[in-house]
Write an enzyme that holds these catalytic residues in place. Structure first.
Site, PDB file in Angstrom:
ATOM      1  N   SER A 263      49.962  81.655  45.315  1.00 33.81           N
ATOM      2  CA  SER A 263      50.432  81.403  44.299  1.00 33.81           C
ATOM      3  C   SER A 263      52.052  81.003  44.305  1.00 33.81           C
ATOM      4  O   SER A 263      52.786  81.557  43.473  1.00 33.81           O
ATOM      5  CB  SER A 263      50.834  83.144  43.404  1.00 33.81           C
ATOM      6  OG  SER A 263      49.309  83.540  42.630  1.00 33.81           O
TER       7      SER A 263
ATOM      8  N   GLY B 230      45.599  82.234  43.727  1.00 34.57           N
ATOM      9  CA  GLY B 230      45.425  82.177  41.783  1.00 34.57           C
ATOM     10  C   GLY B 230      45.562  83.422  41.014  1.00 34.57           C
ATOM     11  O   GLY B 230      45.471  83.112  39.826  1.00 34.57           O
TER      12      GLY B 230
ATOM     13  N   ASN C 173      47.061  71.583  46.703  1.00 35.95           N
ATOM     14  CA  ASN C 173      45.936  71.260  46.533  1.00 35.95           C
ATOM     15  C   ASN C 173      45.489  71.486  45.573  1.00 35.95           C
ATOM     16  O   ASN C 173      45.238  72.087  44.538  1.00 35.95           O
ATOM     17  CB  ASN C 173      44.637  72.321  47.395  1.00 35.95           C
ATOM     18  CG  ASN C 173      43.592  72.812  46.902  1.00 35.95           C
ATOM     19  OD1 ASN C 173      42.975  71.693  46.910  1.00 35.95           O
ATOM     20  ND2 ASN C 173      42.738  73.449  47.487  1.00 35.95           N
ATOM     21  N   TRP C 174      44.730  70.263  44.779  1.00 34.65           N
ATOM     22  CA  TRP C 174      44.722  70.198  43.546  1.00 34.65           C
ATOM     23  C   TRP C 174      42.787  70.700  43.317  1.00 34.65           C
ATOM     24  O   TRP C 174      42.262  70.379  41.472  1.00 34.65           O
ATOM     25  CB  TRP C 174      44.425  68.446  42.830  1.00 34.65           C
ATOM     26  CG  TRP C 174      45.127  67.915  42.421  1.00 34.65           C
ATOM     27  CD1 TRP C 174      46.540  68.229  42.761  1.00 34.65           C
ATOM     28  CD2 TRP C 174      45.838  67.036  41.973  1.00 34.65           C
ATOM     29  NE1 TRP C 174      47.839  67.560  42.281  1.00 34.65           N
ATOM     30  CE2 TRP C 174      46.985  66.453  41.992  1.00 34.65           C
ATOM     31  CE3 TRP C 174      44.861  65.071  41.456  1.00 34.65           C
ATOM     32  CZ2 TRP C 174      47.845  65.556  41.484  1.00 34.65           C
ATOM     33  CZ3 TRP C 174      45.622  64.826  41.429  1.00 34.65           C
ATOM     34  CH2 TRP C 174      47.057  64.621  41.271  1.00 34.65           C
ATOM     35  N   LYS C 175      42.115  70.305  43.839  1.00 32.99           N
ATOM     36  CA  LYS C 175      40.627  71.442  44.001  1.00 32.99           C
ATOM     37  C   LYS C 175      40.018  70.847  42.940  1.00 32.99           C
ATOM     38  O   LYS C 175      39.991  69.789  42.848  1.00 32.99           O
ATOM     39  CB  LYS C 175      41.361  73.205  43.327  1.00 32.99           C
ATOM     40  CG  LYS C 175      42.418  74.584  44.138  1.00 32.99           C
ATOM     41  CD  LYS C 175      41.907  75.330  43.139  1.00 32.99           C
ATOM     42  CE  LYS C 175      42.715  76.063  44.247  1.00 32.99           C
ATOM     43  NZ  LYS C 175      42.795  77.345  44.892  1.00 32.99           N
TER      44      LYS C 175
ATOM     45  N   HIS D  54      39.516  76.565  54.171  1.00 30.88           N
ATOM     46  CA  HIS D  54      39.925  76.421  52.761  1.00 30.88           C
ATOM     47  C   HIS D  54      38.941  78.201  52.318  1.00 30.88           C
ATOM     48  O   HIS D  54      37.533  77.540  52.261  1.00 30.88           O
ATOM     49  CB  HIS D  54      40.239  76.000  51.337  1.00 30.88           C
ATOM     50  CG  HIS D  54      40.814  76.506  50.060  1.00 30.88           C
ATOM     51  ND1 HIS D  54      40.186  77.075  49.630  1.00 30.88           N
ATOM     52  CD2 HIS D  54      42.261  76.331  50.159  1.00 30.88           C
ATOM     53  CE1 HIS D  54      41.337  77.738  48.466  1.00 30.88           C
ATOM     54  NE2 HIS D  54      42.471  76.941  48.749  1.00 30.88           N
TER      55      HIS D  54
ATOM     56  N   GLU E 113      38.298  80.223  49.487  1.00 32.52           N
ATOM     57  CA  GLU E 113      37.153  79.181  48.792  1.00 32.52           C
ATOM     58  C   GLU E 113      35.669  78.264  49.223  1.00 32.52           C
ATOM     59  O   GLU E 113      34.600  78.738  48.433  1.00 32.52           O
ATOM     60  CB  GLU E 113      37.654  77.922  47.418  1.00 32.52           C
ATOM     61  CG  GLU E 113      38.709  78.896  46.386  1.00 32.52           C
ATOM     62  CD  GLU E 113      39.462  78.204  45.795  1.00 32.52           C
ATOM     63  OE1 GLU E 113      39.458  76.461  45.649  1.00 32.52           O
ATOM     64  OE2 GLU E 113      40.082  78.860  45.618  1.00 32.52           O
TER      65      GLU E 113
ATOM     66  N   GLY F 104      47.529  75.832  41.652  1.00 36.02           N
ATOM     67  CA  GLY F 104      48.086  75.252  40.532  1.00 36.02           C
ATOM     68  C   GLY F 104      49.263  74.637  39.931  1.00 36.02           C
ATOM     69  O   GLY F 104      49.322  73.651  39.354  1.00 36.02           O
TER      70      GLY F 104
ATOM     71  N   GLU G  90      47.183  82.417  53.753  1.00 36.74           N
ATOM     72  CA  GLU G  90      46.859  82.224  52.203  1.00 36.74           C
ATOM     73  C   GLU G  90      45.782  83.282  52.201  1.00 36.74           C
ATOM     74  O   GLU G  90      44.589  83.812  52.478  1.00 36.74           O
ATOM     75  CB  GLU G  90      45.897  81.247  52.378  1.00 36.74           C
ATOM     76  CG  GLU G  90      46.443  79.284  51.786  1.00 36.74           C
ATOM     77  CD  GLU G  90      46.191  78.775  50.966  1.00 36.74           C
ATOM     78  OE1 GLU G  90      46.926  77.987  50.006  1.00 36.74           O
ATOM     79  OE2 GLU G  90      44.640  78.381  50.991  1.00 36.74           O
TER      80      GLU G  90
HETATM   81  C1  PEP Z   1      45.288  77.149  46.833  1.00 37.99           C
HETATM   82  O1  PEP Z   1      44.618  77.033  46.491  1.00 37.99           O
HETATM   83  O2  PEP Z   1      45.651  77.300  48.821  1.00 37.99           O
HETATM   84  C2  PEP Z   1      46.437  77.908  46.400  1.00 37.99           C
HETATM   85  C3  PEP Z   1      47.167  78.655  47.101  1.00 37.99           C
HETATM   86  O3  PEP Z   1      46.405  78.129  45.087  1.00 37.99           O
HETATM   87  P1  PEP Z   1      47.254  78.641  43.927  1.00 37.99           P
HETATM   88  O4  PEP Z   1      48.798  77.686  44.593  1.00 37.99           O
HETATM   89  O5  PEP Z   1      46.692  78.464  42.929  1.00 37.99           O
HETATM   90  O6  PEP Z   1      47.730  80.280  44.301  1.00 37.99           O
END
Ligand code: PEP
Length: 249
Positions: free
Chosen positions: A209, A169, A9-11, A93, A95, A231, A163
């Site tokens: 993460s 993050g 997921n590049w967000k 998600h 976010e 990330g 998640e």
């Molecule tokens: C995500 O955005 O779904 C995610 C898991 O981000 P990260 O791997 O950066 O924690």
């Protein structure tokens, strides 16, 4: 055998120049390895589909609207996503649940819309830090799963991503025991609701993460079939070793 899946997921990161990462990543993927999906920002979807041609990478969107069309300025429909050649869409998600106040019922409607356009939905669920600290994780997960997942789920149209919000993050990751407990719980809920065959076949991803140095440990959990990676999906040099660890698991 359940299929394994690594989803990136590049967000809100990346421009057209970032699509070069797809060719680099694609060149490192074995024919027999896990399925791989990259979800770039919406303006890159069409070009990403073409950049990934000839590789095993599928392209996904990060969200879709719950209606099929209409006066929704700035929003993107599932049909538009499918029209780019993308095959997946992330729904719910954390976010978006947070910043866009998406409720379980909204996510359920988005998933139905995604299915109607032949997109596979990656449905995200996960608890906040306070829920984690108060041992409410399983209750939160059960509620989100029941509310966000429509009844017609199959292993083809649905992926569930657990998640924990406090792990996204932050560099913090639950213990393998905690990940195992939640994934076993989700598996049991899916089997109870959808029957043994379907419930057992839906891929469950862990997200939060995931990095090259912790992926191997996370993939030891029996009901972890892959990862949703933020990330570390931006650069092929980080995402490829995670995919390789999944292939070995
Ligand atoms: C995500 O955005 O779904 C995610 C898991 O981000 P990260 O791997 O950066 O924690």
């Amino acid at each position: 055998m359940r299929r394994k899946l690594a989803a990136g997921n590049w967000k809100m990161n990346g421009t057209a120049a970032s699509l070069a990462e797809l060719a680099v990543l694609g060149a490192q993927l074995d024919d027999e390895g896990p399925d791989v999906v990259v979800c770039p920002p919406a303006p890159l979807l069409y070009r990403a589909v073409h950049a990934a041609e000839g590789t095993r990478i599928d392209i996904g969107a990060q969200d879709c609207h719950m209606q099929s069309k209409g006066a929704f300025t700035g929003d993107i429909s599932a049909e538009m996503i499918a029209d780019t050649g993308a095959r997946y869409v992330i729904a719910g998600h954390s976010e978006r649940r947070d910043a866009h106040e998406e409720r379980n019922s909204d996510i359920r409607a988005k998933v139905s819309m995604a299915w109607a356009c032949d997109l596979t939905a990656i449905i995200c669920i996960g608890e906040e830090l306070s829920d984690h600290q108060q041992n409410n994780t399983l209750d939160i997960i059960a509620g989100q799963l029941a509310g966000s997942l429509p009844d017609a789920a199959t292993a083809h149209n649905t992926v569930i991503a657990y998640e924990p919000i406090w792990a996204i993050g932050t560099g913090k990751v639950p213990t393998l025991e905690q990940i195992t407990q939640v994934h076993d719980f989700i598996r049991e809920k899916l089997i109870n609701r959808l029957g043994q065959d379907v419930g057992d076949a839906i891929p469950l991803l862990y997200g939060g993460s995931v990095k090259p140095d912790n992926a191997e440990t996370i993939f030891r959990a029996e009901n972890v079939d892959g990862a949703l990676v933020g990330g570390a999906s931006l650069k092929a040099a980080d995402f490829a070793p995670i995919i390789a660890a999944l292939a070995r698991s």
